[in-house]
Design an enzyme around this catalytic site. Structure first.
Site, mmCIF file in Angstrom:
data_model
loop_
_atom_site.group_PDB
_atom_site.id
_atom_site.type_symbol
_atom_site.label_atom_id
_atom_site.label_comp_id
_atom_site.label_asym_id
_atom_site.label_seq_id
_atom_site.Cartn_x
_atom_site.Cartn_y
_atom_site.Cartn_z
ATOM 1 N N GLU B 52 76.873 30.600 12.135
ATOM 2 C CA GLU B 52 77.473 31.111 10.890
ATOM 3 C C GLU B 52 77.195 32.595 10.709
ATOM 4 O OE1 GLU B 52 79.569 29.504 9.328
ATOM 5 O OE2 GLU B 52 79.147 27.416 9.787
ATOM 6 N N ASN B 56 79.980 35.611 10.969
ATOM 7 C CA ASN B 56 80.235 36.529 9.857
ATOM 8 C C ASN B 56 80.232 37.985 10.307
ATOM 9 O OD1 ASN B 56 80.611 34.538 8.002
ATOM 10 N ND2 ASN B 56 78.612 34.749 7.003
ATOM 11 N N ARG B 110 89.188 30.586 7.249
ATOM 12 C CA ARG B 110 87.819 30.619 6.731
ATOM 13 C C ARG B 110 87.755 29.720 5.503
ATOM 14 N NH1 ARG B 110 86.873 32.368 10.888
ATOM 15 N NH2 ARG B 110 85.335 30.765 10.625
#
Ligand SMILES: Nc1ncnc2c1ncn2[C@@H]1O[C@H](COP(=O)(O)OP(=O)(O)OP(=O)(O)O)[C@@H](O)[C@H]1O
Ligand SMILES: [Mg+2]
Lengths: 106, 150
Positions: B52, B56, B110
């Site tokens: 994650e 990002n 997303r």
């Protein structure tokens, strides 16, 4: 990409494989959406038994498939989830919007 | 003054923000924490959190360029794994908002769940960001102590 599927009485099973991350998600979404558009299934089953890892990018795969099935008035089932993808989907509250089939193989 | 952390072991890797490196970062953290003898569930949580954070950086911090991502990890007394992931990308204007579940500045690919997942899978989670300068994510995860190897 080797995503296999089979169709039986307007029930489409799509077997997802490998790591589902941002690197692969776009392509997986495209393949799953194309298959749904092609076969117009009333039930779409995403089979996770060969999935080795999944992060939040996989949530988008599920949501895209769910959106498609809703357009068709169909159902989306998530099947054979290994513990790691299941934990990610639960953290995102997916069990509230998609059906998770927890029992063994179909 | 802040107490200096005593690390049992440490590592640092730096890599460009190519999406192929998401899998690389997961493999690196899995290798590094193997010495802590994590359970499969713990390993799954750690790999997810790293995935994650690195995603990002790739998606949000460097949307139109390839930039550098640094990942550091350390093992602390008490079977605690510390992970720091840093980018020098665009930064976050409103961190409060960014932490809300389902909040995303990304597109339909997303879901806005990445930070929520990191917070719930790790025992400690902090995010620092300077708008226009970059973002750093600090995470800790305490692992269960298992019996010695046989
Ligand atoms: N390293 C970063 N640099 C710049 N902005 C970031 C960074 N990390 C997060 N953000 C911002 O915080 C928002 C929330 O991040 P989060 O990971 O929770 O969701 P997402 O990435 O949008 O979606 P998902 O992780 O579910 O795919 C992002 O949409 C982005 O605006
Ligand atoms: Mg994210």
């Amino acid at each position: 990409m080797n995503i296999t599927s089979f169709l039986q009485n307007r029930q489409l099973t799509v077997a997802l494989t490998g790591d589902i991350d941002h690197h692969r998600a776009k392509e997986i979404i495209r393949v799953v959406e194309d298959k749904i558009d092609q076969y117009l299934p009333l039930v779409c089953i995403l089979d996770f038994s060969e999935v080795t890892f999944m992060d939040s990018s996989g949530i988008a795969v599920v949501i895209c498939a769910l959106r498609k099935e809703r357009e068709l008035d169909g159902r989306l089932l998530l099947a054979n989830l290994p513990p790691q993808p299941l934990r990610v989907l639960k953290a995102a509250g997916i069990e509230k919007i998609a059906e998770i089939r927890e029992e063994s193989r179909l | 003054m802040r107490k200096k952390t005593n690390y049992i072991n440490q590592m640092t890797v730096e890599f460009p923000s190519n999406s192929a490196n998401e899998g690389f970062a997961r493999a690196v953290i899995a290798c590094f924490c193997a010495q802590m003898d994590p359970t499969l569930d713990e390993l799954g949580d750690i790999k997810t959190a790293v995935s994650e954070a690195v995603t990002n950086c790739i998606v949000h911090a460097y949307p139109n360029e390839i930039g550098s991502i640094v990942m550091k990890a350390g093992i602390i007394e008490g079977n605690v794994l510390e992970i720091v992931i840093r980018d020098k990308g665009c930064g976050i204007l409103d961190i409060q908002k960014a932490r809300e579940p389902m909040y995303t500045t990304g597109g339909p690919e997303r879901s806005g769940m990445g930070i929520t997942i990191m917070e719930s899978f790790m025992t400690e989670f902090r995010i620092r960001s300077i708008y226009g300068k970059g973002t750093t994510v600090y995470m800790k995860r305490k692992l269960t102590k298992r019996g010695s190897h046989t």
